[in-house]
Design a protein around this motif. Sequence first.
Motif, PDB file in Angstrom:
ATOM      1  N   ALA A  32       2.686  12.675 -31.350  1.00 57.73           N
ATOM      2  CA  ALA A  32       2.708  14.102 -31.020  1.00 57.73           C
ATOM      3  C   ALA A  32       2.320  14.260 -29.549  1.00 57.73           C
ATOM      4  N   TYR A  34       0.572  16.714 -26.582  1.00 54.61           N
ATOM      5  CA  TYR A  34      -0.413  17.769 -26.398  1.00 54.61           C
ATOM      6  C   TYR A  34      -0.660  18.025 -24.923  1.00 54.61           C
ATOM      7  N   GLY A  49      -0.851  21.395 -29.048  1.00 55.45           N
ATOM      8  CA  GLY A  49       0.353  20.641 -29.379  1.00 55.45           C
ATOM      9  C   GLY A  49       1.619  21.404 -29.071  1.00 55.45           C
ATOM     10  N   ASP A  51       3.934  21.682 -30.945  1.00 48.96           N
ATOM     11  CA  ASP A  51       4.320  22.352 -32.184  1.00 48.96           C
ATOM     12  C   ASP A  51       3.432  23.562 -32.484  1.00 48.96           C
ATOM     13  N   SER A  53       0.120  23.401 -32.734  1.00 44.31           N
ATOM     14  CA  SER A  53      -1.152  22.979 -33.324  1.00 44.31           C
ATOM     15  C   SER A  53      -2.242  22.928 -32.251  1.00 44.31           C
ATOM     16  N   ILE A  54      -3.480  23.086 -32.687  1.00 45.49           N
ATOM     17  CA  ILE A  54      -4.620  23.061 -31.772  1.00 45.49           C
ATOM     18  C   ILE A  54      -5.670  22.121 -32.345  1.00 45.49           C
ATOM     19  N   MET A  55      -6.170  21.222 -31.497  1.00 44.81           N
ATOM     20  CA  MET A  55      -7.291  20.365 -31.865  1.00 44.81           C
ATOM     21  C   MET A  55      -8.405  20.647 -30.876  1.00 44.81           C
ATOM     22  N   TYR A  60     -11.450  14.607 -31.794  1.00 45.18           N
ATOM     23  CA  TYR A  60     -10.133  14.311 -32.358  1.00 45.18           C
ATOM     24  C   TYR A  60      -9.366  13.261 -31.562  1.00 45.18           C
TER      25      TYR A  60
END
Length: 82
Positions: A32, A34, A49, A51, A53-55, A60
């Motif tokens: 992926a 980021y 991300g 897509d 998404s969030i981390m 992580y």
Amino acid sequence: DPIQFVPMQSTGWFDKKQTEIYEGDIVQMENAIYQIIWSEEISGFILLGTDGSIMMGGDYITDDIEIIGNVYENQELINYKY
């Protein structure tokens, strides 16, 4: 055109080649992609991300994270504007 320098804040994180990761870097991890950004909401760095998404935070980060570019030179690697 004159060269423009943009200061980038260090995250304190390192990729698998022991290269320091900065705000604005684009990284690949577990297939992926980021972008590293500063979040005022959590007062820390997050991985956003492609897509959506969030981390949050360095917890992580995995051993296979790799810097593949940055938002200033490689905008084509992400599908949204910085």
